[in-house]
Design a protein around this motif. Structure first.
Motif, PDB file in Angstrom:
ATOM      1  N   PRO A  21       0.903  -1.179   0.004  1.00  0.00           N
ATOM      2  CA  PRO A  21      -0.082   0.122  -0.032  1.00  0.00           C
ATOM      3  C   PRO A  21       0.759   1.098  -0.122  1.00  0.00           C
ATOM      4  N   GLU A  22       1.864   1.236   0.735  1.00  0.00           N
ATOM      5  CA  GLU A  22       2.987   2.432   0.665  1.00  0.00           C
ATOM      6  C   GLU A  22       3.416   2.683  -0.820  1.00  0.00           C
ATOM      7  N   HIS A  23       3.698   1.618  -1.300  1.00  0.00           N
ATOM      8  CA  HIS A  23       4.264   1.966  -2.890  1.00  0.00           C
ATOM      9  C   HIS A  23       2.950   2.446  -3.695  1.00  0.00           C
ATOM     10  N   LYS A  24       2.004   2.106  -3.586  1.00  0.00           N
ATOM     11  CA  LYS A  24       0.754   2.536  -4.200  1.00  0.00           C
ATOM     12  C   LYS A  24       0.422   4.015  -3.822  1.00  0.00           C
ATOM     13  N   ILE A  25       0.707   4.375  -2.666  1.00  0.00           N
ATOM     14  CA  ILE A  25       0.427   5.780  -2.263  1.00  0.00           C
ATOM     15  C   ILE A  25       1.301   6.520  -3.097  1.00  0.00           C
ATOM     16  N   PHE A  26       2.714   6.024  -3.028  1.00  0.00           N
ATOM     17  CA  PHE A  26       3.680   6.897  -3.587  1.00  0.00           C
ATOM     18  C   PHE A  26       3.355   7.002  -5.268  1.00  0.00           C
ATOM     19  N   ILE A  27       2.995   5.884  -5.932  1.00  0.00           N
ATOM     20  CA  ILE A  27       2.676   5.887  -7.285  1.00  0.00           C
ATOM     21  C   ILE A  27       1.561   6.883  -7.496  1.00  0.00           C
ATOM     22  N   GLU A  28       0.343   6.869  -6.708  1.00  0.00           N
ATOM     23  CA  GLU A  28      -0.728   7.809  -6.907  1.00  0.00           C
ATOM     24  C   GLU A  28      -0.120   9.359  -6.909  1.00  0.00           C
ATOM     25  N   ASP A  29       0.600   9.568  -5.696  1.00  0.00           N
ATOM     26  CA  ASP A  29       1.062  10.931  -5.755  1.00  0.00           C
ATOM     27  C   ASP A  29       2.094  11.335  -6.786  1.00  0.00           C
ATOM     28  N   TYR A  30       3.011  10.442  -7.202  1.00  0.00           N
ATOM     29  CA  TYR A  30       3.642  10.571  -8.551  1.00  0.00           C
ATOM     30  C   TYR A  30       2.940  10.785  -9.646  1.00  0.00           C
ATOM     31  N   MET A  31       2.055   9.947 -10.011  1.00  0.00           N
ATOM     32  CA  MET A  31       1.157  10.362 -11.142  1.00  0.00           C
ATOM     33  C   MET A  31       0.315  11.718 -11.055  1.00  0.00           C
ATOM     34  N   GLN A  32       0.110  12.027  -9.911  1.00  0.00           N
ATOM     35  CA  GLN A  32      -0.853  13.153  -9.905  1.00  0.00           C
ATOM     36  C   GLN A  32       0.037  14.309 -10.098  1.00  0.00           C
ATOM     37  N   ASN A  33       1.362  14.261  -9.334  1.00  0.00           N
ATOM     38  CA  ASN A  33       2.061  15.461  -9.667  1.00  0.00           C
ATOM     39  C   ASN A  33       2.542  15.669 -11.017  1.00  0.00           C
ATOM     40  N   ARG A  34       2.593  14.719 -11.746  1.00  0.00           N
ATOM     41  CA  ARG A  34       3.207  14.478 -13.159  1.00  0.00           C
ATOM     42  C   ARG A  34       2.061  15.293 -14.339  1.00  0.00           C
ATOM     43  N   ILE A  35       0.986  15.197 -13.685  1.00  0.00           N
ATOM     44  CA  ILE A  35      -0.343  15.656 -14.595  1.00  0.00           C
ATOM     45  C   ILE A  35      -0.399  17.044 -14.266  1.00  0.00           C
ATOM     46  N   GLY A  36      -0.183  17.507 -12.950  1.00  0.00           N
ATOM     47  CA  GLY A  36      -0.419  18.849 -12.537  1.00  0.00           C
ATOM     48  C   GLY A  36      -1.481  19.088 -11.452  1.00  0.00           C
ATOM     49  N   ASN A  37      -1.400  20.100 -10.758  1.00  0.00           N
ATOM     50  CA  ASN A  37      -2.403  20.148  -9.604  1.00  0.00           C
ATOM     51  C   ASN A  37      -3.501  21.386 -10.055  1.00  0.00           C
ATOM     52  N   ARG A  38      -4.519  20.990 -10.422  1.00  0.00           N
ATOM     53  CA  ARG A  38      -5.498  21.673 -11.015  1.00  0.00           C
ATOM     54  C   ARG A  38      -6.886  21.377 -10.857  1.00  0.00           C
ATOM     55  N   LEU A  39      -7.808  22.175 -10.766  1.00  0.00           N
ATOM     56  CA  LEU A  39      -9.136  21.610 -10.562  1.00  0.00           C
ATOM     57  C   LEU A  39      -9.824  21.131 -11.987  1.00  0.00           C
ATOM     58  N   LEU A  40     -10.489  19.870 -11.776  1.00  0.00           N
ATOM     59  CA  LEU A  40     -10.890  19.294 -12.821  1.00  0.00           C
ATOM     60  C   LEU A  40     -12.519  19.969 -13.163  1.00  0.00           C
ATOM     61  N   LYS A  41     -12.979  19.983 -14.594  1.00  0.00           N
ATOM     62  CA  LYS A  41     -14.034  20.610 -15.075  1.00  0.00           C
ATOM     63  C   LYS A  41     -15.061  19.156 -15.013  1.00  0.00           C
ATOM     64  N   LEU A  42     -16.471  19.361 -14.879  1.00  0.00           N
ATOM     65  CA  LEU A  42     -17.376  18.376 -14.872  1.00  0.00           C
ATOM     66  C   LEU A  42     -17.373  17.950 -16.130  1.00  0.00           C
ATOM     67  N   GLY A  43     -17.302  16.541 -16.323  1.00  0.00           N
ATOM     68  CA  GLY A  43     -17.151  15.677 -17.408  1.00  0.00           C
ATOM     69  C   GLY A  43     -16.037  15.794 -17.954  1.00  0.00           C
ATOM     70  N   GLU A  44     -14.655  16.274 -17.462  1.00  0.00           N
ATOM     71  CA  GLU A  44     -13.419  16.324 -18.232  1.00  0.00           C
ATOM     72  C   GLU A  44     -12.853  14.706 -18.018  1.00  0.00           C
ATOM     73  N   VAL A  45     -12.422  14.593 -18.999  1.00  0.00           N
ATOM     74  CA  VAL A  45     -11.454  13.164 -18.848  1.00  0.00           C
ATOM     75  C   VAL A  45     -10.069  13.152 -18.579  1.00  0.00           C
ATOM     76  N   VAL A  46      -9.435  12.491 -17.763  1.00  0.00           N
ATOM     77  CA  VAL A  46      -8.249  12.871 -17.648  1.00  0.00           C
ATOM     78  C   VAL A  46      -7.626  11.345 -17.502  1.00  0.00           C
ATOM     79  N   SER A  47      -6.492  11.067 -18.461  1.00  0.00           N
ATOM     80  CA  SER A  47      -5.995   9.615 -18.680  1.00  0.00           C
ATOM     81  C   SER A  47      -4.466   9.632 -18.242  1.00  0.00           C
TER      82      SER A  47
END
Length: 83
Positions: A21-47
């Motif tokens: 689970p610790e690896h997975k937390i890191f992976i999630e943060d790593y991925m989120q940090n790579r796409i940027g920290n912004r608000l999503l719009k309703l219906g927006e698709v992120v991949s």
């Protein structure tokens, strides 16, 4: 979104990987940090690309025991990481 993308990747292509689970937390943060920290719009698709997921897994596997221990406090807050 990163959690869902990681789960889908692991269920289809990462069955041989052993991630805590610790690896997975890191992976999630790593991925989120790579796409940027912004608000999503309703219906927006992120991949997340497969290459980004693989990169995040590789980086997570390089974590030291001390780094993993530090992530335990966050992993405990997300029981759904035990997959």
């Amino acid at each position: 979104l990163a959690r869902k993308a990681l789960r889908q990747y692991l269920s289809s292509k990462g069955k041989d990987l052993t991630l805590t689970p610790e690896h997975k937390i890191f992976i999630e943060d790593y991925m989120q940090n790579r796409i940027g920290n912004r608000l999503l719009k309703l219906g927006e698709v992120v991949s997340f690309s497969e290459s980004l997921i693989k990169e995040a897994i590789t980086e997570a596997q390089k974590l030291t025991d001390a780094q993993l221990q530090n992530l335990t406090q966050y992993a405990q807050l997300v029981p759904s990481l035990n997959y």
